[in-house]
Scaffold this motif. Structure first.
Motif, PDB file in Angstrom:
ATOM      1  N   ASP A 151      37.018  38.232 -26.217  1.00  0.00           N
ATOM      2  CA  ASP A 151      37.039  38.469 -24.680  1.00  0.00           C
ATOM      3  C   ASP A 151      37.958  37.054 -24.225  1.00  0.00           C
ATOM      4  N   GLN A 196      39.093  38.634 -18.675  1.00  0.00           N
ATOM      5  CA  GLN A 196      38.075  38.971 -19.066  1.00  0.00           C
ATOM      6  C   GLN A 196      36.224  38.578 -18.917  1.00  0.00           C
ATOM      7  N   HIS A 206      34.497  54.822 -19.693  1.00  0.00           N
ATOM      8  CA  HIS A 206      32.875  54.489 -20.500  1.00  0.00           C
ATOM      9  C   HIS A 206      33.672  54.028 -22.573  1.00  0.00           C
ATOM     10  N   VAL A 265      36.022  51.230 -23.327  1.00  0.00           N
ATOM     11  CA  VAL A 265      34.857  50.600 -23.310  1.00  0.00           C
ATOM     12  C   VAL A 265      34.502  50.665 -24.816  1.00  0.00           C
ATOM     13  N   LEU A 303      34.219  45.600 -12.152  1.00  0.00           N
ATOM     14  CA  LEU A 303      35.052  46.417 -13.703  1.00  0.00           C
ATOM     15  C   LEU A 303      36.940  46.826 -12.695  1.00  0.00           C
ATOM     16  N   LEU A 344      40.933  45.235 -19.475  1.00  0.00           N
ATOM     17  CA  LEU A 344      41.426  46.331 -19.912  1.00  0.00           C
ATOM     18  C   LEU A 344      42.390  46.747 -19.583  1.00  0.00           C
TER      19      LEU A 344
END
Lengths: 277, 277
Positions: free
Chosen positions: B8, B12, B168, B171, B224, B233
């Motif tokens: 990470d 993040q 989803h 990730v 998120l 992301l």
């Protein structure tokens, strides 16, 4: 699965009987028990309705928890009622009766029960909000409706294998074809809203079931192997072209070796909803 | 997600801080608490190690539960330690210290702790059994190792949308690319066996988390959305060709409308393992 649906032929009911009879209020309705306890303290004579009671093991354990109350078990299938009565007799409870009836047209007056419960039933029917609306109707003001439904899509099998994945997919397809859904757990909240409940009166939680001890795994795999040999999966699945005879045989072998594995388990999330009327 | 992993980047960690700081022993280690209580009764001076402690909110609440014991929080990332110390200070606990260290080479002698715990850590690493083996090594005979890991594949979002499904999947792909797995929960039992634990000393259960209140949903979606705007992301996902800038924007809109929905929720099964040494 509940038998309060017209899609399961008798073979299925038999194959699932052993699994179903592991269920009781403690392992299948734990989320309701603290509320039931507090309601019982102010009114020991609570009246509870268990909709889609099947072989009545949850119903009978509710009856044990409410020695001064009364429990009614209802199921669409008249042929399951003798077994439910035997289960209650073995459990030694007398404050219980079993009736045939349709969850979408409950044979009771408005406001008859303090608690109306169902388990693994709504997932198998089209328009489950109609059943919840009926359950709310026969609940007294101040009473509760509680439902617990599997979310089959979250089923976690370890270890996975192509045969077990195919098995899961076949069951999901058959549930869908019969008007059910593999995501009932996560849909309880929208169904309750559609049934007319207000958001502030609804509590949503999630629980899990897990089969991991040798006894649990043998029971689970044994029931599925029976349905693959003589039950609905073989009868309907092969006829509908969903699986071949050879795949049935592969699935039987896969469940046998799954049950024998030291590190194997199967678990699934269940949605749990409580509606205050 | 734990930060006891090198995958990470800081973006993040920041984006997840708010979500992570909702965690405490009660909501993230409930399966350990009865055992902890009974161990505390015979030995009030219990020593507990929280591996992959991150910002320390679970660590601090363990320290509150063990006023006469001592809790150590360990994390691979030195840069998270000041925040963990602040969290402990705000919580008013003094019986806690935080250290930098690698879960695969724990900087402790054999048999140092009564309880060794980790949460949402093993899912992010290759060969998680090596971490469990180390955790067992630093546990006293008669002590316990406990781990709780999400099973990301069981994540249930309602309502679903193409953008949320893509989220989803993205990730999951990134977890896999970093050496992690989306099925950690169901793999805890085989990992514990690989780490050398005997089956009879292992207890496996499953729990869930659920975000369904407005506050929970705003917190979850907010975290998120931050990572989609400025975090890993966007940075890594776009660079790796997993998502486009336009998909990021769609996902932000999708999480915003999910959080605003009356019937929306997100839940996930977590595996929970307790190993008696």
């Amino acid at each position: 699965m509940s038998s309060n649906t017209s899609v399961d032929p008798p073979g299925q009911a038999q194959a699932q009987a052993i699994h179903h009879e592991l269920r009781n209020a403690e392992n299948s309705a734990a989320f309701v028990l603290p509320k039931l306890q507090s309601m019982k303290e102010s009114n020991p004579g609570l009246k509870l309705l268990d909709v889609g009671a099947g072989s009545g093991t949850i119903t009978a354990s509710f009856a044990k928890l409410l020695p001064d109350g009364h429990v009614t078990g209802l199921d669409l299938k008249a042929e399951i009622l003798p077994r439910a009565r035997t289960v209650a007799e073995i459990a030694g409870v007398k404050n219980v009766n079993f009736l045939q009836g349709d969850c979408k047209k409950l044979p009771f007056e408005d406001g008859t029960f303090d608690v109306v419960f169902c388990h693994q039933m709504l997932t198998h029917m089209p328009a489950p909000e109609d059943a919840l609306r009926e359950m709310l109707r026969v609940t007294k003001p101040g009473g509760i409706v509680a439902a617990r439904e599997g979310d089959f899509k979250t089923e976690a099998v370890y270890p996975e294998s192509p045969a077990l994945l195919k098995f899961h997919k076949t069951v999901a397809t058959m549930m869908g074809a019969a008007g059910g859904t593999e995501t009932a757990g996560r849909q309880l909240l929208p169904w309750a809203l559609k049934a007319g409940a207000e958001r502030t009166n609804i509590t949503l939680t999630f629980g899990t079931w897990l089969y991991v001890t040798q006894h649990e795994k043998d029971t689970w795999a044994g029931g599925l192997i029976t349905t693959l040999k003589t039950g609905v999966l073989r009868e309907k699945g092969v006829k509908a072209g969903l699986i071949t005879e050879e795949e049935c045989a592969d699935m039987i072998t896969a469940w046998e070796s799954w049950a024998a594995g030291e590190s194997s388990s199967i678990s699934m999330m269940h949605g749990e909803i409580m509606i205050q009327k």
